[in-house]
Scaffold this motif. Sequence first.
Motif, short mmCIF file in Angstrom:
data_model
loop_
_atom_site.label_atom_id
_atom_site.label_comp_id
_atom_site.label_asym_id
_atom_site.label_seq_id
_atom_site.Cartn_x
_atom_site.Cartn_y
_atom_site.Cartn_z
N THR A 10 0.27 3.43 5.61
CA THR A 10 0.69 2.50 6.66
C THR A 10 -0.45 1.58 7.07
N ASN A 31 -0.46 -2.50 6.86
CA ASN A 31 -0.75 -3.34 8.04
C ASN A 31 -1.85 -4.35 7.74
N LYS A 79 -0.58 -7.26 5.63
CA LYS A 79 0.14 -8.28 6.39
C LYS A 79 -0.79 -9.44 6.73
N ILE A 116 6.87 -4.69 9.12
CA ILE A 116 6.86 -3.24 8.92
C ILE A 116 7.81 -2.58 9.92
N CYS A 143 8.87 -3.87 5.07
CA CYS A 143 8.26 -2.67 4.56
C CYS A 143 8.82 -1.51 5.38
N ASP A 171 8.62 1.94 6.52
CA ASP A 171 7.47 2.83 6.61
C ASP A 171 7.90 4.29 6.75
#
Length: 208
Positions: free
Chosen positions: A76, A80, A83, A94, A129, A131
């Motif tokens: 994760t 991030n 991005k 996300i 995305c 997650d």
Amino acid sequence: MKTEIKTNYNYTEIINWLQTKGIELYGNHFKILETDYPIVHKLIAYFLNDEPVCLQYGINLNKGIVLTGPIGSGKTTLMNLMKLLAQPENKFAIKPCRDISFEFIQDGYQIIHKYSIGQLYHSEPRTYCFDDLGTENNLKYFGNECNVMAEIILSRYDLFISKKLKTHITTNLSATEIEKHYGNRVRSRLRELCNLIAFDSSTNDKRK
């Protein structure tokens, strides 16, 4: 990085920049470990549309990404950071799968449409995305049980075929576990929908 790969990008500088951004987001303890560089290189190449490097790694730029690895491996966190790096055509949001499951309990089947074809009156699909696939449960809405993420993935597969819509996923499930949780139709479509980028199964939990 292998020196024979021709690229217009300096991956060492990019990783240093991501390291700085990671500290800003997560604190001074954040560090991109050298052992994770192979994973990070692949993600950088994908989100910068670096075709020669993606070709070397066998990454298809028309597909999305399934990033797999043990709990706490940093999936994760890396997404991030990506991005911040993604080119305009690769921008994505996300969304935790558990949050989607809670939305389904409250709002029902329109949630499946929201994360596939788009919301009612706002029908433009977007890149997500999803997650932590596998942390949500099969849920009931007015007594009807639904595997919410399976339905969303199947719907987005159809959009991938018709509109080239990309889908990204993070999960600690293996391919066999994905099939057990979501069925062989989902597993089969994920192969066509996404590139697989995987942490080694021995990767340590970075949260410890």
